[in-house]
Design an enzyme around this catalytic site. Structure first.
Site, PDB file in Angstrom:
ATOM      1  N   LYS A  13       0.836  -1.219   0.000  1.00  0.00           N
ATOM      2  CA  LYS A  13       0.000   0.000   0.000  1.00  0.00           C
ATOM      3  C   LYS A  13       0.867   1.265   0.000  1.00  0.00           C
ATOM      4  O   LYS A  13       0.638   2.180  -0.781  1.00  0.00           O
ATOM      5  CB  LYS A  13      -0.921   0.028   1.238  1.00  0.00           C
ATOM      6  CG  LYS A  13      -1.848  -1.168   1.354  1.00  0.00           C
ATOM      7  CD  LYS A  13      -2.761  -1.069   2.568  1.00  0.00           C
ATOM      8  CE  LYS A  13      -2.066  -1.130   3.903  1.00  0.00           C
ATOM      9  NZ  LYS A  13      -1.403  -2.417   4.201  1.00  0.00           N
ATOM     10  N   ARG A  87     -10.434   0.917   8.127  1.00  0.00           N
ATOM     11  CA  ARG A  87     -10.053  -0.454   8.461  1.00  0.00           C
ATOM     12  C   ARG A  87     -11.199  -1.214   9.106  1.00  0.00           C
ATOM     13  O   ARG A  87     -11.048  -2.399   9.398  1.00  0.00           O
ATOM     14  CB  ARG A  87      -8.895  -0.413   9.452  1.00  0.00           C
ATOM     15  CG  ARG A  87      -7.551  -0.779   8.863  1.00  0.00           C
ATOM     16  CD  ARG A  87      -6.523  -0.621   9.973  1.00  0.00           C
ATOM     17  NE  ARG A  87      -5.334  -1.361   9.764  1.00  0.00           N
ATOM     18  CZ  ARG A  87      -4.241  -0.873   9.173  1.00  0.00           C
ATOM     19  NH1 ARG A  87      -4.230   0.324   8.674  1.00  0.00           N
ATOM     20  NH2 ARG A  87      -3.163  -1.607   9.078  1.00  0.00           N
ATOM     21  N   ARG A 126      11.607  -5.610   5.361  1.00  0.00           N
ATOM     22  CA  ARG A 126      11.348  -4.188   5.074  1.00  0.00           C
ATOM     23  C   ARG A 126      12.194  -3.275   5.962  1.00  0.00           C
ATOM     24  O   ARG A 126      12.411  -3.543   7.125  1.00  0.00           O
ATOM     25  CB  ARG A 126       9.876  -3.865   5.321  1.00  0.00           C
ATOM     26  CG  ARG A 126       9.613  -2.347   5.244  1.00  0.00           C
ATOM     27  CD  ARG A 126       8.169  -1.993   5.214  1.00  0.00           C
ATOM     28  NE  ARG A 126       7.461  -2.498   6.370  1.00  0.00           N
ATOM     29  CZ  ARG A 126       6.141  -2.396   6.521  1.00  0.00           C
ATOM     30  NH1 ARG A 126       5.414  -1.824   5.582  1.00  0.00           N
ATOM     31  NH2 ARG A 126       5.564  -2.874   7.600  1.00  0.00           N
ATOM     32  N   ARG A 159      10.617  -1.514  11.407  1.00  0.00           N
ATOM     33  CA  ARG A 159       9.465  -1.131  12.228  1.00  0.00           C
ATOM     34  C   ARG A 159       9.283  -2.088  13.404  1.00  0.00           C
ATOM     35  O   ARG A 159       9.382  -3.304  13.232  1.00  0.00           O
ATOM     36  CB  ARG A 159       8.198  -1.116  11.363  1.00  0.00           C
ATOM     37  CG  ARG A 159       7.832   0.270  10.875  1.00  0.00           C
ATOM     38  CD  ARG A 159       6.716   0.294   9.881  1.00  0.00           C
ATOM     39  NE  ARG A 159       5.508  -0.419  10.229  1.00  0.00           N
ATOM     40  CZ  ARG A 159       4.420  -0.450   9.474  1.00  0.00           C
ATOM     41  NH1 ARG A 159       4.404   0.232   8.341  1.00  0.00           N
ATOM     42  NH2 ARG A 159       3.361  -1.132   9.838  1.00  0.00           N
ATOM     43  N   ARG A 170      -1.421  -8.755  13.270  1.00  0.00           N
ATOM     44  CA  ARG A 170      -1.856  -7.752  12.280  1.00  0.00           C
ATOM     45  C   ARG A 170      -2.619  -8.435  11.144  1.00  0.00           C
ATOM     46  O   ARG A 170      -3.639  -7.917  10.666  1.00  0.00           O
ATOM     47  CB  ARG A 170      -0.643  -6.991  11.732  1.00  0.00           C
ATOM     48  CG  ARG A 170      -0.060  -6.016  12.755  1.00  0.00           C
ATOM     49  CD  ARG A 170       1.365  -5.610  12.401  1.00  0.00           C
ATOM     50  NE  ARG A 170       1.475  -4.935  11.124  1.00  0.00           N
ATOM     51  CZ  ARG A 170       2.609  -4.856  10.425  1.00  0.00           C
ATOM     52  NH1 ARG A 170       3.728  -5.409  10.877  1.00  0.00           N
ATOM     53  NH2 ARG A 170       2.628  -4.215   9.270  1.00  0.00           N
TER      54      ARG A 170
HETATM   55  P1  AP5 Z   1       4.746  -1.613   1.955  1.00  0.00           P
HETATM   56  O1  AP5 Z   1       4.457  -0.798   0.739  1.00  0.00           O
HETATM   57  O2  AP5 Z   1       5.446  -0.961   3.084  1.00  0.00           O
HETATM   58  O3  AP5 Z   1       3.431  -2.397   2.454  1.00  0.00           O
HETATM   59  P2  AP5 Z   1       2.135  -1.859   3.192  1.00  0.00           P
HETATM   60  O4  AP5 Z   1       0.959  -2.502   2.542  1.00  0.00           O
HETATM   61  O5  AP5 Z   1       2.155  -0.378   3.284  1.00  0.00           O
HETATM   62  O6  AP5 Z   1       2.332  -2.546   4.614  1.00  0.00           O
HETATM   63  P3  AP5 Z   1       2.165  -1.964   6.078  1.00  0.00           P
HETATM   64  O7  AP5 Z   1       2.905  -2.923   6.979  1.00  0.00           O
HETATM   65  O8  AP5 Z   1       2.553  -0.534   6.151  1.00  0.00           O
HETATM   66  O9  AP5 Z   1       0.636  -2.127   6.306  1.00  0.00           O
HETATM   67  P4  AP5 Z   1      -0.131  -2.138   7.629  1.00  0.00           P
HETATM   68  O10 AP5 Z   1      -1.507  -2.020   7.155  1.00  0.00           O
HETATM   69  O11 AP5 Z   1       0.162  -3.314   8.495  1.00  0.00           O
HETATM   70  O12 AP5 Z   1       0.474  -0.912   8.460  1.00  0.00           O
HETATM   71  P5  AP5 Z   1      -0.038   0.553   8.766  1.00  0.00           P
HETATM   72  O13 AP5 Z   1       1.133   1.420   8.827  1.00  0.00           O
HETATM   73  O14 AP5 Z   1      -1.173   0.934   7.899  1.00  0.00           O
HETATM   74  O15 AP5 Z   1       5.624  -2.868   1.441  1.00  0.00           O
HETATM   75  C1  AP5 Z   1       6.083  -3.876   2.336  1.00  0.00           C
HETATM   76  C2  AP5 Z   1       7.449  -4.416   1.859  1.00  0.00           C
HETATM   77  O16 AP5 Z   1       7.266  -5.103   0.627  1.00  0.00           O
HETATM   78  C3  AP5 Z   1       8.511  -3.339   1.576  1.00  0.00           C
HETATM   79  O17 AP5 Z   1       9.762  -3.791   1.973  1.00  0.00           O
HETATM   80  C4  AP5 Z   1       8.446  -3.131   0.059  1.00  0.00           C
HETATM   81  O18 AP5 Z   1       9.689  -2.709  -0.477  1.00  0.00           O
HETATM   82  C5  AP5 Z   1       8.064  -4.532  -0.413  1.00  0.00           C
HETATM   83  N1  AP5 Z   1       7.231  -4.518  -1.618  1.00  0.00           N
HETATM   84  C6  AP5 Z   1       6.159  -3.716  -1.869  1.00  0.00           C
HETATM   85  N2  AP5 Z   1       5.624  -3.985  -3.080  1.00  0.00           N
HETATM   86  C7  AP5 Z   1       6.374  -5.011  -3.596  1.00  0.00           C
HETATM   87  C8  AP5 Z   1       6.322  -5.755  -4.820  1.00  0.00           C
HETATM   88  N3  AP5 Z   1       5.366  -5.518  -5.754  1.00  0.00           N
HETATM   89  N4  AP5 Z   1       7.238  -6.719  -4.999  1.00  0.00           N
HETATM   90  C9  AP5 Z   1       8.193  -6.991  -4.072  1.00  0.00           C
HETATM   91  N5  AP5 Z   1       8.294  -6.329  -2.897  1.00  0.00           N
HETATM   92  C10 AP5 Z   1       7.400  -5.344  -2.660  1.00  0.00           C
HETATM   93  O19 AP5 Z   1      -0.662   0.386  10.245  1.00  0.00           O
HETATM   94  C11 AP5 Z   1       0.172   0.105  11.341  1.00  0.00           C
HETATM   95  C12 AP5 Z   1      -0.654   0.034  12.608  1.00  0.00           C
HETATM   96  O20 AP5 Z   1      -1.274   1.303  12.867  1.00  0.00           O
HETATM   97  C13 AP5 Z   1      -1.820  -0.975  12.631  1.00  0.00           C
HETATM   98  O21 AP5 Z   1      -1.369  -2.277  12.976  1.00  0.00           O
HETATM   99  C14 AP5 Z   1      -2.712  -0.364  13.715  1.00  0.00           C
HETATM  100  O22 AP5 Z   1      -2.201  -0.622  15.012  1.00  0.00           O
HETATM  101  C15 AP5 Z   1      -2.577   1.134  13.445  1.00  0.00           C
HETATM  102  N6  AP5 Z   1      -3.576   1.653  12.496  1.00  0.00           N
HETATM  103  C16 AP5 Z   1      -3.321   2.188  11.271  1.00  0.00           C
HETATM  104  N7  AP5 Z   1      -4.452   2.554  10.656  1.00  0.00           N
HETATM  105  C17 AP5 Z   1      -5.456   2.232  11.487  1.00  0.00           C
HETATM  106  C18 AP5 Z   1      -6.872   2.322  11.386  1.00  0.00           C
HETATM  107  N8  AP5 Z   1      -7.466   2.831  10.284  1.00  0.00           N
HETATM  108  N9  AP5 Z   1      -7.622   1.883  12.425  1.00  0.00           N
HETATM  109  C19 AP5 Z   1      -7.033   1.373  13.536  1.00  0.00           C
HETATM  110  N10 AP5 Z   1      -5.696   1.231  13.694  1.00  0.00           N
HETATM  111  C20 AP5 Z   1      -4.903   1.651  12.668  1.00  0.00           C
HETATM  112 MG    MG Z   2       2.351   1.011   4.862  1.00  0.00          MG
END
Ligand code: AP5
Ligand code: MG
Length: 214
Positions: A13, A87, A126, A159, A170
């Protein structure tokens, strides 16, 4: 252009959002980044959210909705890509009300589909920039200099929620609370599925095609 990008942790994402920001000049609104910034600045929001992020639990809806609403209301005429929000169904319903009030309808809800085994290796490898948030991977997208951001020269970090035990929680939370939003956006005729297990560039080209600007 107003977009939402969905996908399990590690689906890509943040990676695809950064490309869409460059392409369309829209604002990247990542609820996870907003929480992590608040935590590193030790704000009241950060103190309330920290335990939830550390455990891989969802931050309660009222806190999260209030935070994102404030950003959306301050956008002016700029479009956006929402990453990590909504979410839960409650967040999606609140989002509809806010977007109506600012006259910014969603154009597309993108769902990145990636197999669980791939997600795990992506998250374990990552690294993210501690300053600008740029995303790397130790194998598939290493920085030019190990541990240093190509874009701003700041240190890269692993992270704290990218440990296997937290990742498992997660992923469970995604299945339980967020995956059901697929039918929510299906009903609004806004959802499209994108295979996210291909090269970054190919995933991006498909997103451009689906958003009608390839
Ligand atoms: P990356 O692009 O970083 O993936 P991502 O989908 O952004 O993953 P996240 O871990 O950030 O998602 P998340 O939903 O768990 O975390 P968030 O920060 O939203 O890519 C991942 C890796 O893969 C990288 O190394 C990249 O280089 C590689 N990659 C990407 N594309 C690729 C490809 N095509 N091929 C090969 N490699 C690739 O949330 C964190 C926390 O915040 C949650 O757990 C929760 O506690 C809280 N939170 C956030 N939003 C809310 C909400 N709306 N409600 C409640 N709690 C929330
Ligand atoms: Mg992310």
């Amino acid at each position: 252009m107003n977009l939402i990008i969905f996908g399990a942790p590690g689906a890509g994402k943040g990676t695809q959002s950064a490309k869409l920001v460059d392409q369309y000049g829209i604002k990247h609104i990542s609820s996870g980044d907003l929480f992590r910034n608040a935590i590193s600045n030790k704000t009241e929001l950060g103190l309330r959210a920290k335990g939830f992020l550390d455990r891989g639990d969802l931050v309660p809806d009222d806190i999260t909705i209030g935070m994102v609403k404030e950003v959306l209301q301050g956008l002016g005429s700029q479009g956006f890509i929402l990453d990590g929000f909504p979410r839960t169904v409650k967040q999606a319903e609140a989002l509809q009300i806010v977007l109506e009030s600012v006259s910014k309808p969603i154009d597309l809800a993108l769902f990145l589909i990636v197999d669980h085994k791939v997600l795990l290796s992506r998250l374990v490898g990552r690294r993210v920039c501690s300053k600008c948030g740029a995303v790397y991977h130790i194998d598939s997208k290493p920085p030019k200099v190990s541990g240093v951001c190509d874009l701003c020269g700041s240190p890269l970090v692993h992270r704290p929620d990218d440990q296997e035990s937290v990742i498992a929680n997660r992923l469970e939370k995604y299945q339980e609370f967020t995956a059901p939003l697929r039918s929510y956006y299906d009903n609004l005729n806004l959802s499209v599925e994108v295979r996210g297990d291909r090269e970054e560039k190919l995933v991006f080209e498909e997103i451009l095609r689906l958003s009608g600007k390839d």
